[in-house]
Design an enzyme around this catalytic site. Sequence first.
Site, PDB file in Angstrom:
ATOM      1  N   LYS A  80     -15.418  18.076  -2.819  1.00  0.00           N
ATOM      2  CA  LYS A  80     -14.571  17.080  -3.662  1.00  0.00           C
ATOM      3  C   LYS A  80     -13.613  16.374  -2.887  1.00  0.00           C
ATOM      4  O   LYS A  80     -12.643  17.195  -2.109  1.00  0.00           O
ATOM      5  CB  LYS A  80     -14.352  17.771  -4.725  1.00  0.00           C
ATOM      6  CG  LYS A  80     -13.651  17.183  -5.907  1.00  0.00           C
ATOM      7  CD  LYS A  80     -13.145  18.085  -7.136  1.00  0.00           C
ATOM      8  CE  LYS A  80     -12.565  17.555  -8.264  1.00  0.00           C
ATOM      9  NZ  LYS A  80     -12.473  18.708  -9.307  1.00  0.00           N
ATOM     10  N   SER A 155     -14.388  17.033 -13.866  1.00  0.00           N
ATOM     11  CA  SER A 155     -14.075  15.727 -12.689  1.00  0.00           C
ATOM     12  C   SER A 155     -14.700  16.160 -11.593  1.00  0.00           C
ATOM     13  O   SER A 155     -14.681  15.104 -10.734  1.00  0.00           O
ATOM     14  CB  SER A 155     -12.570  15.818 -12.613  1.00  0.00           C
ATOM     15  OG  SER A 155     -12.021  17.160 -11.837  1.00  0.00           O
ATOM     16  N   SER A 179     -13.836  21.814 -14.993  1.00  0.00           N
ATOM     17  CA  SER A 179     -14.445  20.498 -13.948  1.00  0.00           C
ATOM     18  C   SER A 179     -15.447  20.727 -12.953  1.00  0.00           C
ATOM     19  O   SER A 179     -15.963  19.960 -12.333  1.00  0.00           O
ATOM     20  CB  SER A 179     -13.340  19.826 -13.280  1.00  0.00           C
ATOM     21  OG  SER A 179     -12.443  19.232 -13.946  1.00  0.00           O
TER      22      SER A 179
END
Lengths: 502, 99
Positions: A80, A155, A179
Site C-alpha cells: 500500500k 482504504s 481499511s
Amino acid sequence: MPQIPTLTAVQLAEAIASGQTSALEATQAYLAAIEKLEPQIAAFNQVLADRAVQHAKNIDAKRQSHQHLPPLAGVPVAIKDNMCTSYGHTTCSSKMLANFRSPYTTTAVAKLEAAGAVVLGKTNLDEFAMGSSTENSAFAATHNPWDTDRVPGGSSGGSAAAVAARECAAALGSDTGGSIRQPAAMCGVVGLKPTYGRVSRYGLVAYGSSLDQIGPLARDVPDAALLTQVIAGHDARDSTSVPRPVPDYTAQLDEPIEGLRIGLPKEFYSEALDEQIDDAIHKAADAYKSAGAQIVEVTLPHSRIDTDEAGQLSSYAVACYYIVAMAEAASNLARYDGVHFGHRTDEPVGDIIELYSKTRSEGFGEEIKRRIMLGTFTLSSGYYDAYYNKALKVRRLIANDFTEAFKTCDVLLCPVAPTTAFKLGEKTDDPLTMYLADIYTISVNLAGVPSLSLPAALSKDNLPIGMQIVGPLFSESTLFRAGRMYEKVSNVARLTPALAAC
Amino acid sequence: MSETIDADLVRHIGKLARIELSEQQVEMFGRQMSDILVYFHKLRELETEDIEPMAHAVQSSNVFAADCPQPSLGPDQALANAPQRDGNFFKVPKVIGDS
C-alpha cells in the site's frame, strides 16, 4: 505445474524452493498479469518492474548456489502506497506527496523483503488512508475485480483488488478503522488487522496513531498467517510496538480448535445489516457448530447500531471513532507545511502562514481538509472536553464491552461491512454515508484487538460477502486457526473473479 | 455551546488548521461539519462522569532508548525532498517584515 498466479504464496514459495519454477518466472508472470489487468482495475500507483526482476534474479542465484532460502523467497507482493520505501515513490495517493521519495523503508516492508518477498509496486488507496472506497485517491479510482462498476472498498482497496485479481500473490495494507478488513470483504480475500502494537508502524505514514496497524491481505488464511509471522514483532523504532515474543502462527494452523466458543454480538445482527450478509454469517455459524463449536449470544452495548425514523444509522462507536481519528489526523497532518518535503505552493506569498495555508489548500483533497478541520475543532479551546475527551471516555466503554464479551466466548463472529461492494460514485456526495461503511469494523480499532476478515459466501449477484473473527488482545493464533476451520469446510476461499481466471 | 458551525467559525478553524478556504468551501464545509457534529452529539446520551479517558488501546509506560549516538540521515538525504534548498539549508520565503 499449475499456472503461477493460481498458487497461494505458501504454494509458490514451495514451488520456487523445490525448483519447479523460479523467482524470475513468478515475477514475470505477475508483471504480465499486471500489464493485462491494470487498464480495468487500476490497483497500482506505481509498478517497480526493473527492481522486482533484479530482486528475483538475486533470489534465483541464491537458490542455484544452494544458500538457505527464507520463507517467502521469490513471492511477488504489493505494498500500500502509504508505507515508505527507499525506492520508488511514496505518495499516499495525495497531490501533497506526489513526488515524495522516502529516504528510508517501513520496518514491515523491510521484513517482508528480508524474508525473500519481491515487491512489485505500490498500491492505490483513499488519500492518506481516509476513506472506504479507494475513490478518494488524487490519481485514480480502483475498480473491484468482481464487478468493475463497483468499488473495491477502502482504504486499502488497491492492495485488496490486486490480490483478488491475481496481480500479486499477497499484499500489505493498513487498518485504522477497517481499511484492511472492509476491502478484503468486498474483494473476497483474507485480511488481518493485528493487535495494536503487534506490527511496527515505523515508516507507515501516520493517520490515527493510536489506531493504525499494518497487516496482510492474502488469498487464504495460511498465507495471511505466514505474512503476519514475517512482519510481526517488536521494533525499537516504534515505541508503541510491543516487546512480546511472536508465536508460530503456522504451526497448529490446520488443527481445529476443540470446544471453540463463538460469540455473536446481538447488536450487529439488526435491520441495518443486509439480509444476505446476515444469512451468510449465520450459515457460517452453523458450519462452526457442525464442527463442534459452541455458539453463544454476547452483547457489545456501546457498539449498538440505531436506526432513526428516516432510516439514518447511528452508533456511539462511529461517533467516537471519527472524533478520535480526526483529532489524531489533524495533529499528524500538521507536518505537511511545504517547508521540508512534499508540495509547496508556486503562488507568491507574503508571509510564512500564507505559505502554509496555500500549500495545504492546494496539496490536500477535500476529505483530508474536512477531517483536519473537524479534528482541529474538536481539539480547540472550549470544545476539547465536550468532544475529544468525551470520545476518549466512550472509547473506554467500547473497549470494556469487548473484555466483558470475552469472558463468555473465545472469539466473536461479526459482519465486516453492512453491504457488499457498492457502485462507484454511489456514496461520494455525502461524507457521513461513507463513514457508515465502517460501522462494524471501527470498534475493533478503538479496543485495539485483532480481527481476521475472510470470505463467508458469495451473494446472489456474485459479489463476495465477508465476515470477521475478532479475538482478545494478541489472540492472532486463535483467529488464524478459527478462520482455517471455516476455510476448510467452505469453498469460497478459492473462488476467483472471472476476470482474473488464467 | 454552539450546535452548528457558521461561516465565521469555519474561517476561524481554517486559520487554526492553516488551510486557505474559498467562499464556496466555507459554505460547504460549514454545512457538512454541522451535520457531522450533530452526529457526534450522540455521545451525550452516555453518562461518562467517572470513566477514565482511554488514549491508547495497549498500555505501555514510558519507553526509553539508550542514550548513545546512532547513524542518521546525511544533509543530502535529509534535503533530497526539499521544495527549495540553499546549500545545506531548507529555503523558505522571507518571513520577517522590512519595517
